[in-house]
Enzyme design. Structure first.
Site, short mmCIF file in Angstrom:
data_model
loop_
_atom_site.label_atom_id
_atom_site.label_comp_id
_atom_site.label_asym_id
_atom_site.label_seq_id
_atom_site.Cartn_x
_atom_site.Cartn_y
_atom_site.Cartn_z
N GLN A 215 -12.52 -11.04 -9.13
CA GLN A 215 -13.72 -11.69 -8.15
C GLN A 215 -12.77 -11.61 -6.47
OE1 GLN A 215 -14.59 -15.27 -10.79
NE2 GLN A 215 -14.70 -15.97 -8.55
N PHE A 246 -17.62 -16.62 -13.12
CA PHE A 246 -17.66 -17.80 -12.85
C PHE A 246 -15.89 -18.77 -12.46
CE2 PHE A 246 -19.96 -17.05 -17.24
CZ PHE A 246 -21.30 -16.31 -16.01
N GLU A 250 -10.90 -14.96 -11.20
CA GLU A 250 -10.81 -14.98 -9.26
C GLU A 250 -8.39 -14.68 -9.13
OE1 GLU A 250 -10.32 -18.18 -5.64
OE2 GLU A 250 -12.14 -18.87 -6.95
N ARG A 328 -11.42 -30.54 -3.89
CA ARG A 328 -12.62 -30.36 -4.04
C ARG A 328 -13.67 -31.27 -4.37
NH1 ARG A 328 -17.38 -28.94 -1.94
NH2 ARG A 328 -17.52 -26.36 -1.41
N ARG A 360 -16.97 -22.65 -11.73
CA ARG A 360 -17.75 -22.59 -10.75
C ARG A 360 -17.99 -24.13 -10.69
NH1 ARG A 360 -23.71 -19.80 -12.64
NH2 ARG A 360 -24.95 -19.90 -11.04
N PHE A 362 -15.54 -25.50 -8.70
CA PHE A 362 -14.05 -25.74 -8.26
C PHE A 362 -13.87 -26.88 -7.82
CE2 PHE A 362 -10.68 -24.32 -5.14
CZ PHE A 362 -10.50 -23.49 -5.69
N ALA A 529 -16.92 -19.69 -4.10
CA ALA A 529 -17.44 -21.06 -3.00
C ALA A 529 -18.74 -21.05 -2.76
CB ALA A 529 -16.41 -21.05 -1.79
N GLU A 731 -23.09 -22.44 -6.70
CA GLU A 731 -22.49 -23.31 -6.87
C GLU A 731 -23.34 -24.89 -7.04
OE1 GLU A 731 -17.43 -22.84 -6.96
OE2 GLU A 731 -18.53 -23.42 -4.97
#
Length: 783
Positions: A215, A246, A250, A328, A360, A362, A529, A731
């Site tokens: 990602q 998902f 990343e 987050r 997903r 985060f 995000a 998300e």
């Protein structure tokens, strides 16, 4: 027909596939036919080597012997790879440097940590040879979970943070009522269909090209360059598509790309690495599991006066993305509700388990689940419907609208959205019917819950809120689109293509969607995000507008018309009273030496965040949603079924309604699995035992609610200047599945006549449901 009426008719014609139209996913037919090319489908050049990874078999220990001679003696083996073969820095960490080695050297810190690699002629030979290594360890103490880490005084894996607003102590002391509690929230395996994979090709000099299922192509580029000891411009990362991600691709893709690149450099041959599902699940990070301890003060009506909460998480052995994930979680610990005073603190604990990572949402889903727990506690303490407590505490539109991180909520549509769903799904009538049913049903109990979502949209790290795009218009009118976003099945590519089609006013099939590559668009942010369309769509639109401005200038000069006399409409260009087919006009522009290529750029305005003061305006806008879930449980076995779900979700002006609805449906089911059936379990030695589909239960098609109504709030328009006034959708719908957990809680609470909070932890497996039922039966007052 007059020239003016002909022009008006042309302007009113529509293109095929522009913004607002439900277009199929660009690869949907290829997925169904099995012809969508993933990395493992790529033809392997002669000389390709296959790499398999040898993993540690202790949770924490010192390697006293690593004998790879038996590995080298295995059939087909060409060589091995250890930390000593890394030409650059043996580190693949992201936020915090030097805490995550590519290959462990002396100390291993989780069961499944990569120790070495085996290169062989076939993947089967490499996989078999990896098991032949002779390794001895001197065991060291290890901690597996949050409780053990706290008991051992474990260090924090990254810096904690506290959100503080208002007089928490004073408000708690003055509150007429208070609840205290704790909730455990489990982690989650990404379970992407395509496992982690990378295919590295050595080039001239110091160059390497890596096809990576990631990602975040730019971060992979940086990590590969770091381990090879070369500049970024020597590394090219290519991503056509991923078979799911998902968040699990990343930062977790870094290892596979980097180890393949090191092997390709050492052996001078193409190298592919793809782990088995078991090893993938063992060695890659997951959603963080949390324990949230809280104290909440409120009045006799249920209006919250103060919240004091600590959100602790099992982060694993290295920092990875734990710092922003935990931040987050705090951002979402208010969800839809105003707190006059709040103290929210993170506790990111180091454990000897795999480093947990992006997933997903985060961290936001964990924060929201905790928040909804204390809403539930207040409702049961007062004997009220939890929905009434929710609505009482909603953020206001012009007052009571400041968050614990000091951002003012200016686009609040919560009340309208929730009341519209409440009415359309007949919430009040159904709740009364369910209460009546539960009184007469001794075994089966039903539950109903309606839960809202408010989710801030933007990367909290301000620098990540930028994107680039590269657009070429060829002389036949066809268009080549490249941008920094990656496609993992979510429909980003087709949405950006639709945006481009709308800008140029050409049919969607004129636009070629191409692979993402760092060689075309540099310095990109992760596709994460929920920002992929927001950022890359604006960048693509910027490039298109540059080209259009050149075309307009060309038309004005050649035909002597005013700017307002030039228009793009339905595969044509109107110049004064003349009409030109798009392709003809482009060819004419080329002959006049008009530049038909442009690099676009976008940065999100008006966002800022100061972590040192835990204040700012980190979000460009908020997305909203609401879901009502109905469940039934068996109080003798703990088994349950989700019988109906109604969702009303806010995506602003949808760019592609079909894609958006699919995202909402998929997110809801994925989060429903997280909160109900998906359980991660490590044994006392620190080995993950739920490492395969046989031991880890994701939702099946049969788990989808038989009544599943999803509707877009088509009246919503994003007040912020986003692409087409749309809103992100990846998300926010994840958190709608909290309604399932809350509905199960109501069903459990019915065994004590709704007088006791059920305190149902997640995942609410049948075992946990049954234990909660028995616990409430033991505590209920005699009738």
């Amino acid at each position: 027909m007059t020239a003016n009426s002909f022009r008006r008719e042309t302007l009113e014609r529509s293109i095929k596939g522009g913004k607002g139209q439900s277009e199929r996913h660009d690869s949907a037919h290829k997925h169904v036919a099995g012809i969508a090319e993933y990395i493992d489908d790529m033809p392997e050049p002669a000389g390709t080597l296959h790499l398999y990874i040898g993993l540690s078999k202790v949770a924490h220990g010192e390697v006293t012997r690593l004998d790879l001679d038996p590995v080298l003696a295995m059939p087909g083996v060409v060589g091995v790879l250890t930390a000593a073969d890394v030409p650059g820095l043996n580190d693949i960490s992201t936020v915090h440097k030097n805490d995550e080695p590519l290959l462990a050297e002396r100390v291993v810190q989780f069961w499944g940590q990569p120790l070495f690699g085996v290169l062989a002629q076939t993947r089967g030979e490499a996989r078999k040879a990896a098991q032949a290594a002779r390794i001895d360890y001197a065991a060291l103490p290890h901690v597996n979970d949050i409780a053990a880490a706290r008991a051992a005084g474990s260090a924090l894996v990254t810096a904690d943070i506290t959100f503080l607003r208002g007089d928490v102590e004073g408000n708690l002391a003055a509150a007429k009522r208070r609840v205290e509690g704790s909730i455990a929230i489990g982690g989650q395996e990404h379970f992407y269909l395509e496992s982690q994979i990378a295919f590295a090709f050595p080039g001239e000099d110091d160059e390497v090209t890596v096809h990576s299922s990631t990602q975040h192509p730019s971060e992979v580029q940086h990590i590969v360059a770091q381990v090879l000891g070369v500049p970024f411009n020597a590394v090219t990362i290519i991503v056509r598509r991923m078979g799911g991600a998902f968040g699990g691709k990343e930062s977790q893709a870094n290892f596979f790309a980097a180890v393949a690149a090191v092997a390709a450099r050492k052996f001078g041959r193409p190298v592919k690495v793809r782990p088995d599902r078991d090893d993938d699940m063992t060695m890659t990070g997951k959603r963080h599991d949390f324990v949230v301890d809280y104290t909440v003060g409120f009045d006799d009506e249920g209006r919250i006066e103060a919240v004091d909460a600590v959100l602790a998480a099992r982060c694993g052995y290295s920092a990875d993305l734990s710092s922003p994930v935990m931040d987050r979680a705090l951002f979402q610990a208010d969800n839809a509700y105003y707190y006059p005073a709040a103290r929210l603190r993170s506790e990111p604990l180091k454990t000897h388990t795999v480093s947990n990572t992006a997933f997903r949402g985060f961290g936001a889903p964990q924060g929201m689940v905790a928040c909804e727990r204390w809403i539930e506690d207040i409702a049961y303490a007062l004997g009220k419907d939890p929905l009434d407590i929710r609505k009482l505490n909603f953020y206001g539109e012009t007052e009571r609208n400041v968050t614990p991180y000091h951002q003012v909520v200016r686009d609040n549509i919560l009340m309208r959205l929730v009341e519209e769903l409440e009415d359309s799904c007949a919430y009040r009538r159904r709740r009364a019917e369910i209460i009546a049913f539960n009184k007469s049903s001794p075994v089966l109990k039903r539950g109903l819950s309606l839960v809202p979502v408010k989710h801030g949209m933007s990367f909290v790290t301000t620098a990540f809120n930028q994107a680039g795009a590269l657009i070429h218009v060829y002389t036949d009118g066809s268009i080549h689109l490249n941008h920094g976003g990656t496609e993992m099945g979510q429909g980003l590519y087709v949405k950006i293509a639709q945006i481009l089609a709308d800008e140029f006013q050409v049919d969607l099939d004129l636009i070629k969607i191409t692979a993402t590559t760092t060689a075309k668009v540099p310095n990109t942010s992760a596709t994460a995000a929920s920002s992929g369309t927001d950022l890359n769509g604006m960048a693509a639109a910027d490039a298109a507008r540059q080209i259009k401005e050149r075309l307009i200038a060309f038309a004005m000069e050649k035909y002597g018309v005013a700017r307002e006399s030039v228009a793009f409409a339905a595969n044509t260009v109107l110049v004064g009273e003349q009409e030109f087919a798009w392709a003809d006009f482009i060819k004419d522009a080329y002959m006049a030496r008009v530049q038909l290529s442009a690099a676009g750029f976008y940065k999100t305005p008006d966002v800022h965040w100061d972590r040192s003061t835990a204040s700012g305006s980190p979000f460009f806008y908020y997305a909203y949603g609401a879901a009502c879930a109905e469940v039934v449980i068996d109080t003798l076995t703990g088994e349950y079924k989700v019988e109906r779900v109604d969702i009303l979700h806010d995506v602003g002006r949808s760019i592609n309604p079909a894609i958006d609805i699919g995202q909402i449906e998929g997110a809801f089911i994925q989060a429903m699995g997280w909160l109900t059936t998906e359980e991660l379990w490590w044994d006392e030695r620190g080995q993950l035992r739920t490492h395969a589909p046989s031991t880890y239960k994701i939702p099946l098609a049969s788990d989808v609610p038989p009544v599943f109504n999803v509707k877009l709030a088509d009246w919503s328009v994003n007040k912020s200047l986003t692409i087409g006034r749309s809103k992100a959708v990846g998300e926010p719908p994840m958190m709608l599945a909290t309604s399932v957990l809350e509905a199960m809680s109501m069903a459990v609470a019915s065994v004590a006549d709704y007088t006791l909070a059920p305190n149902l932890d997640a995942p609410a497996t049948p075992e946990r449901v049954l234990m909660a039922v028995e616990r409430l039966k033991a505590r209920r007052k005699p009738s």
